[in-house]
Design a protein around this motif. Structure first.
Motif, mmCIF file in Angstrom:
data_model
loop_
_atom_site.group_PDB
_atom_site.id
_atom_site.type_symbol
_atom_site.label_atom_id
_atom_site.label_comp_id
_atom_site.label_asym_id
_atom_site.label_seq_id
_atom_site.Cartn_x
_atom_site.Cartn_y
_atom_site.Cartn_z
ATOM 1 N N TYR A 81 0.787 -1.230 0.000
ATOM 2 C CA TYR A 81 0.000 0.000 0.000
ATOM 3 C C TYR A 81 0.818 1.278 0.000
ATOM 4 O O TYR A 81 0.329 2.321 -0.399
ATOM 5 C CB TYR A 81 -0.959 0.012 1.192
ATOM 6 N N ALA A 82 2.052 1.233 0.444
ATOM 7 C CA ALA A 82 2.877 2.442 0.512
ATOM 8 C C ALA A 82 3.450 2.776 -0.858
ATOM 9 O O ALA A 82 3.669 1.899 -1.698
ATOM 10 C CB ALA A 82 4.003 2.241 1.518
ATOM 11 N N ASP A 83 3.704 4.062 -1.066
ATOM 12 C CA ASP A 83 4.346 4.503 -2.308
ATOM 13 C C ASP A 83 5.850 4.238 -2.267
ATOM 14 O O ASP A 83 6.474 4.012 -3.293
ATOM 15 C CB ASP A 83 4.102 5.996 -2.523
ATOM 16 N N ALA A 84 6.434 4.286 -1.076
ATOM 17 C CA ALA A 84 7.863 4.003 -0.881
ATOM 18 C C ALA A 84 8.018 3.422 0.524
ATOM 19 O O ALA A 84 7.211 3.707 1.406
ATOM 20 C CB ALA A 84 8.687 5.280 -1.005
ATOM 21 N N TRP A 85 9.049 2.598 0.724
ATOM 22 C CA TRP A 85 9.267 1.972 2.025
ATOM 23 C C TRP A 85 10.705 1.503 2.134
ATOM 24 O O TRP A 85 11.403 1.351 1.133
ATOM 25 C CB TRP A 85 8.307 0.801 2.244
ATOM 26 N N ARG A 97 22.317 3.574 22.314
ATOM 27 C CA ARG A 97 21.130 2.940 21.744
ATOM 28 C C ARG A 97 21.447 2.422 20.347
ATOM 29 O O ARG A 97 22.193 3.022 19.604
ATOM 30 C CB ARG A 97 19.987 3.950 21.646
ATOM 31 N N ASN A 98 20.853 1.311 20.016
ATOM 32 C CA ASN A 98 20.935 0.829 18.648
ATOM 33 C C ASN A 98 19.575 0.247 18.305
ATOM 34 O O ASN A 98 18.646 0.308 19.085
ATOM 35 C CB ASN A 98 22.070 -0.173 18.456
ATOM 36 N N GLY A 99 19.456 -0.320 17.157
ATOM 37 C CA GLY A 99 18.181 -0.872 16.721
ATOM 38 C C GLY A 99 18.002 -0.636 15.244
ATOM 39 O O GLY A 99 18.953 -0.734 14.471
ATOM 40 N N LYS A 100 16.772 -0.311 14.862
ATOM 41 C CA LYS A 100 16.477 -0.070 13.448
ATOM 42 C C LYS A 100 15.331 0.905 13.322
ATOM 43 O O LYS A 100 14.617 1.194 14.279
ATOM 44 C CB LYS A 100 16.120 -1.361 12.739
ATOM 45 N N VAL A 101 15.162 1.391 12.105
ATOM 46 C CA VAL A 101 14.003 2.193 11.732
ATOM 47 C C VAL A 101 13.386 1.544 10.506
ATOM 48 O O VAL A 101 14.084 1.247 9.531
ATOM 49 C CB VAL A 101 14.393 3.654 11.403
ATOM 50 N N LEU A 102 12.088 1.268 10.570
ATOM 51 C CA LEU A 102 11.313 0.854 9.406
ATOM 52 C C LEU A 102 10.403 2.020 9.062
ATOM 53 O O LEU A 102 9.818 2.637 9.958
ATOM 54 C CB LEU A 102 10.471 -0.391 9.708
ATOM 55 N N TRP A 103 10.289 2.354 7.779
ATOM 56 C CA TRP A 103 9.507 3.506 7.380
ATOM 57 C C TRP A 103 8.732 3.225 6.094
ATOM 58 O O TRP A 103 9.066 2.317 5.332
ATOM 59 C CB TRP A 103 10.405 4.728 7.179
ATOM 60 N N CYS A 104 7.705 4.007 5.890
ATOM 61 C CA CYS A 104 6.982 3.986 4.619
ATOM 62 C C CYS A 104 6.465 5.388 4.348
ATOM 63 O O CYS A 104 6.350 6.210 5.258
ATOM 64 C CB CYS A 104 5.854 2.963 4.623
ATOM 65 N N GLU A 105 6.193 5.666 3.085
ATOM 66 C CA GLU A 105 5.631 6.950 2.692
ATOM 67 C C GLU A 105 4.371 6.722 1.884
ATOM 68 O O GLU A 105 4.312 5.813 1.052
ATOM 69 C CB GLU A 105 6.622 7.746 1.854
ATOM 70 N N VAL A 106 3.388 7.551 2.170
ATOM 71 C CA VAL A 106 2.132 7.528 1.416
ATOM 72 C C VAL A 106 1.827 8.948 0.981
ATOM 73 O O VAL A 106 2.216 9.912 1.636
ATOM 74 C CB VAL A 106 0.973 6.933 2.246
#
Length: 119
Positions: A81-85, A97-106
């Motif tokens: 459903y996202a236009d970009a991710w 701190r460490n970890g991750k980022v998950l993202w999407c754009e609509v």
């Protein structure tokens, strides 16, 4: 092009937050950011540095999740459903701190082309 709507934004946000809650074992942060052109970036940061498929992009073409699996559908739907991710790992930061980022754009819903009606 992916269809966009309020429902798609809510579904994408829900899937990203649920993934962080179920798999990271630590704190998570949701961020919504308005971009140019009426676009919205939805991102979730969590403590787990592992980027799950399909966000890891190691598997090439986006494939549907088999019905018999217990997880993985939410992130597949985000990608659909996202236009970009995407996703990226966070290294050791100033505060350890460490970890991750998950993202999407609509983006805003696309207007349908006017229908041609002959007289």
């Amino acid at each position: 092009m992916a269809p966009t709507s309020v429902a798609a934004c809510v579904a994408d946000r829900s899937a990203l937050v649920t993934n962080a809650y179920r798999h990271s074992g630590g704190a998570a942060t949701l961020r919504l950011r308005a971009l140019d052109g009426g676009r919205l970036r939805i991102s979730v940061r969590d403590a787990d540095p592992n980027i799950p498929p399909p966000f890891d992009r190691r598997h090439g073409t986006l494939r549907p999740v088999p019905a018999e699996t217990d997880s993985g559908r939410g992130l597949f739907l985000v990608c659909h459903y996202a236009d970009a991710w995407g996703g990226y790992p966070l290294g050791d930061e100033l505060f350890g701190r460490n970890g991750k980022v998950l993202w999407c754009e609509v983006g805003p819903p696309r207007e349908a082309a006017p229908a041609y009606v002959s007289a």
